[in-house]
Motif scaffolding. Structure first.
Motif, PDB file in Angstrom:
ATOM      1  N   LEU A   7       0.879  -1.149  -0.018  1.00  0.00           N
ATOM      2  CA  LEU A   7      -0.053  -0.120   0.022  1.00  0.00           C
ATOM      3  C   LEU A   7       0.937   1.188  -0.035  1.00  0.00           C
ATOM      4  CD1 LEU A   7      -2.808   1.345   0.734  1.00  0.00           C
ATOM      5  CD2 LEU A   7      -2.049   1.073   3.353  1.00  0.00           C
ATOM      6  N   PHE A   8       0.528   2.200  -0.769  1.00  0.00           N
ATOM      7  CA  PHE A   8       1.227   3.699  -0.696  1.00  0.00           C
ATOM      8  C   PHE A   8       0.231   4.702  -0.610  1.00  0.00           C
ATOM      9  CE2 PHE A   8       1.963   7.464  -2.898  1.00  0.00           C
ATOM     10  CZ  PHE A   8       3.294   7.972  -2.123  1.00  0.00           C
ATOM     11  N   ARG A   9       0.517   5.671   0.415  1.00  0.00           N
ATOM     12  CA  ARG A   9      -0.771   6.467   0.639  1.00  0.00           C
ATOM     13  C   ARG A   9       0.060   7.806   1.214  1.00  0.00           C
ATOM     14  NH1 ARG A   9      -3.763   3.651  -1.368  1.00  0.00           N
ATOM     15  NH2 ARG A   9      -5.868   2.871  -0.574  1.00  0.00           N
ATOM     16  N   LYS A  10      -0.328   8.936   0.747  1.00  0.00           N
ATOM     17  CA  LYS A  10       0.344  10.133   1.416  1.00  0.00           C
ATOM     18  C   LYS A  10      -0.615  10.502   2.363  1.00  0.00           C
ATOM     19  CE  LYS A  10       2.713  14.104   0.620  1.00  0.00           C
ATOM     20  NZ  LYS A  10       1.974  15.219   1.495  1.00  0.00           N
ATOM     21  N   VAL A  11      -0.074  10.766   3.806  1.00  0.00           N
ATOM     22  CA  VAL A  11      -0.823  10.814   5.060  1.00  0.00           C
ATOM     23  C   VAL A  11      -0.239  11.971   5.634  1.00  0.00           C
ATOM     24  CG1 VAL A  11      -1.165   9.525   7.291  1.00  0.00           C
ATOM     25  CG2 VAL A  11      -0.954   8.331   5.288  1.00  0.00           C
ATOM     26  N   GLY A  12      -0.799  13.027   6.025  1.00  0.00           N
ATOM     27  CA  GLY A  12      -0.312  14.340   6.454  1.00  0.00           C
ATOM     28  C   GLY A  12       0.719  14.879   5.921  1.00  0.00           C
ATOM     29  N   ARG A  13       1.853  14.796   6.611  1.00  0.00           N
ATOM     30  CA  ARG A  13       3.099  15.624   6.103  1.00  0.00           C
ATOM     31  C   ARG A  13       4.232  14.617   5.603  1.00  0.00           C
ATOM     32  NH1 ARG A  13       7.688  15.997   9.101  1.00  0.00           N
ATOM     33  NH2 ARG A  13       7.476  15.502  11.219  1.00  0.00           N
ATOM     34  N   ALA A  14       3.695  13.238   5.628  1.00  0.00           N
ATOM     35  CA  ALA A  14       4.401  12.080   5.176  1.00  0.00           C
ATOM     36  C   ALA A  14       3.864  11.176   4.118  1.00  0.00           C
ATOM     37  CB  ALA A  14       4.691  11.323   6.590  1.00  0.00           C
ATOM     38  N   ALA A  15       4.626  10.330   3.480  1.00  0.00           N
ATOM     39  CA  ALA A  15       4.214   9.313   2.526  1.00  0.00           C
ATOM     40  C   ALA A  15       4.628   7.979   3.439  1.00  0.00           C
ATOM     41  CB  ALA A  15       4.912   9.482   1.338  1.00  0.00           C
ATOM     42  N   SER A  42       9.113  15.569  -1.918  1.00  0.00           N
ATOM     43  CA  SER A  42      10.300  16.282  -1.742  1.00  0.00           C
ATOM     44  C   SER A  42      11.082  15.810  -0.735  1.00  0.00           C
ATOM     45  CB  SER A  42       9.861  17.761  -1.639  1.00  0.00           C
ATOM     46  OG  SER A  42       9.512  18.121  -0.240  1.00  0.00           O
ATOM     47  N   SER A  43      12.208  16.591  -0.331  1.00  0.00           N
ATOM     48  CA  SER A  43      13.153  16.106   0.570  1.00  0.00           C
ATOM     49  C   SER A  43      12.665  16.470   1.929  1.00  0.00           C
ATOM     50  CB  SER A  43      14.653  16.799   0.494  1.00  0.00           C
ATOM     51  OG  SER A  43      14.342  18.226   0.273  1.00  0.00           O
ATOM     52  N   THR A  44      11.654  17.357   1.959  1.00  0.00           N
ATOM     53  CA  THR A  44      10.966  17.591   3.237  1.00  0.00           C
ATOM     54  C   THR A  44       9.928  16.567   3.799  1.00  0.00           C
ATOM     55  OG1 THR A  44       9.458  19.354   2.157  1.00  0.00           O
ATOM     56  CG2 THR A  44      11.727  20.132   3.246  1.00  0.00           C
ATOM     57  N   THR A  45       9.452  15.681   2.740  1.00  0.00           N
ATOM     58  CA  THR A  45       8.422  14.808   3.120  1.00  0.00           C
ATOM     59  C   THR A  45       9.046  13.463   3.192  1.00  0.00           C
ATOM     60  OG1 THR A  45       7.240  15.739   1.004  1.00  0.00           O
ATOM     61  CG2 THR A  45       6.286  13.709   1.723  1.00  0.00           C
ATOM     62  N   PRO A  46       9.076  12.934   4.379  1.00  0.00           N
ATOM     63  CA  PRO A  46       9.686  11.616   4.679  1.00  0.00           C
ATOM     64  C   PRO A  46       8.708  10.423   4.140  1.00  0.00           C
ATOM     65  CG  PRO A  46       8.632  12.532   6.768  1.00  0.00           C
ATOM     66  CD  PRO A  46       8.550  13.540   5.749  1.00  0.00           C
ATOM     67  N   LEU A  47       9.547   9.516   3.538  1.00  0.00           N
ATOM     68  CA  LEU A  47       8.908   8.415   3.005  1.00  0.00           C
ATOM     69  C   LEU A  47       9.002   7.208   4.082  1.00  0.00           C
ATOM     70  CD1 LEU A  47       7.332   6.919   0.675  1.00  0.00           C
ATOM     71  CD2 LEU A  47       9.649   6.193  -0.301  1.00  0.00           C
TER      72      LEU A  47
END
Length: 125
Positions: A7-15, A42-47
């Motif tokens: 599963l992949f989801r964008k959740v708040g400020r993270a993925a 982006s580099s500010t979005t933690p995966l």
């Protein structure tokens, strides 16, 4: 319709990627790669990756083509695999923004990334 192994989801400020165990089917990996591209991380979005599954050589190649040099993403992996955590540590020594934690260190890893408390909607039962 087949059951997805990941599963992949964008959740708040993270993925978030979740892949519990076993090999990942190509169609699931392609869907995750498309999701990452569409989310414009982006580099500010933690995966954040919660995984004990495996990728095959072709899937790793596609990931590198889609995100050369990690695409500048900050990757935080939670895995039971000591080997995987070691590889991720080595990648961090080469300048990639990667960290890895044991699954038992979820709270510690999230706190290090600036998260505190349980995620919204998290059930403790």
């Amino acid at each position: 319709m087949s059951k997805k192994s990941a599963l992949f989801r964008k959740v708040g400020r993270a993925a978030l990627i979740v892949h519990p165990a076993g090999p990942m089917p190509d169609e699931d990996w392609d869907t995750i790669q498309q999701g990452i591209a569409a989310a414009q991380l982006s580099s500010t979005t933690p995966l954040l990756i919660w995984a004990d599954g495996t990728l095959n050589a072709e899937q790793r190649k596609k990931a590198k083509e889609t995100n050369p040099e990690g695409g500048g993403l900050r990757v935080v992996m939670f895995t039971s695999s000591v080997l995987t955590r070691g590889v991720i540590q080595a990648l961090s020594w080469m300048g990639m923004q990667t960290t890895a934690w044991a699954k038992t260190e979820l709270a510690k890893g999230l706190a290090k990334e600036g998260y505190s408390g349980a995620p919204a909607g998290h059930r403790r039962d």
